[in-house]
Enzyme design. Sequence first.
Site, short mmCIF file in Angstrom:
data_model
loop_
_atom_site.label_atom_id
_atom_site.label_comp_id
_atom_site.label_asym_id
_atom_site.label_seq_id
_atom_site.Cartn_x
_atom_site.Cartn_y
_atom_site.Cartn_z
N LYS A 1 -54.35 -61.90 -19.00
CA LYS A 1 -55.59 -61.84 -17.87
C LYS A 1 -56.44 -60.78 -17.93
O LYS A 1 -57.79 -60.76 -17.85
CB LYS A 1 -54.95 -61.91 -16.53
CG LYS A 1 -55.97 -62.09 -15.20
CD LYS A 1 -55.40 -62.29 -13.93
CE LYS A 1 -54.75 -60.68 -13.47
NZ LYS A 1 -54.09 -60.74 -12.21
N ASP B 1 -56.68 -65.94 -12.54
CA ASP B 1 -55.87 -65.19 -11.56
C ASP B 1 -55.62 -66.30 -10.35
O ASP B 1 -55.74 -67.50 -10.57
CB ASP B 1 -56.74 -64.07 -10.83
CG ASP B 1 -57.85 -64.29 -10.06
OD1 ASP B 1 -58.21 -65.52 -10.19
OD2 ASP B 1 -58.45 -63.30 -9.56
#
Length: 212
Positions: free
Chosen positions: A120, A138
């Site tokens: 991420k 996320d």
Amino acid sequence: MNAQKRYEIFARLREHNPEPTTELDWTTPFELLAAVLLSAQATDVGVNKATARLYPVANTPQAILDLGLDGLKEHIRTIGLYNTKAENLMKTCRILVEQHGGEVPRTRAALEALPGVGRKTANVILNTAFGEPTIAVDTHIFRVANRTGLARGKNVVEVEQKLLRHVPKEFLKDAHHWLILHGRYTCVARRPRCGSCVIEDLCEYPDKVDIG
């Protein structure tokens, strides 16, 4: 969800916010990397307050190494988990200085080799600092993608891969920011603000809540 509906969703998000960007304060790729590392389980507002103290003193890998671990902790102690984050940031700075000439690498593999940097975070850096068409999934983006029907998946990697396949190419670079901001302020977790949502009529969520 069909391609026409996906296109219209992103067209509206673009019309509403033509130049979306992160809410973290940064001016260089390293400042962004450091801010993202500090942002885990912390608010962007809280991180920005800490980096506003840190960056005037040290905003390069070498400067942070010169500051020392205790000095770094003193500047970021208002952020949750600051001890662990300080240690990871120091290790990252050492690798950047010793292996990358003090610069943030532009490849996923090199980014993910840095302490505290996962998929991420790497996606955030590649997209926001270097303009690559990546999407960092996320909790907000995972929720919005599944709830709206844009890209349903059981985990973040599945959602990321579906978004990369289905988001129209002209929107791909900014899709990450549109989706995270939409999830943060409109399509919130407990009671989505469907009444003030610019894509409400396109959304395939069956349990819409009519609040603004």
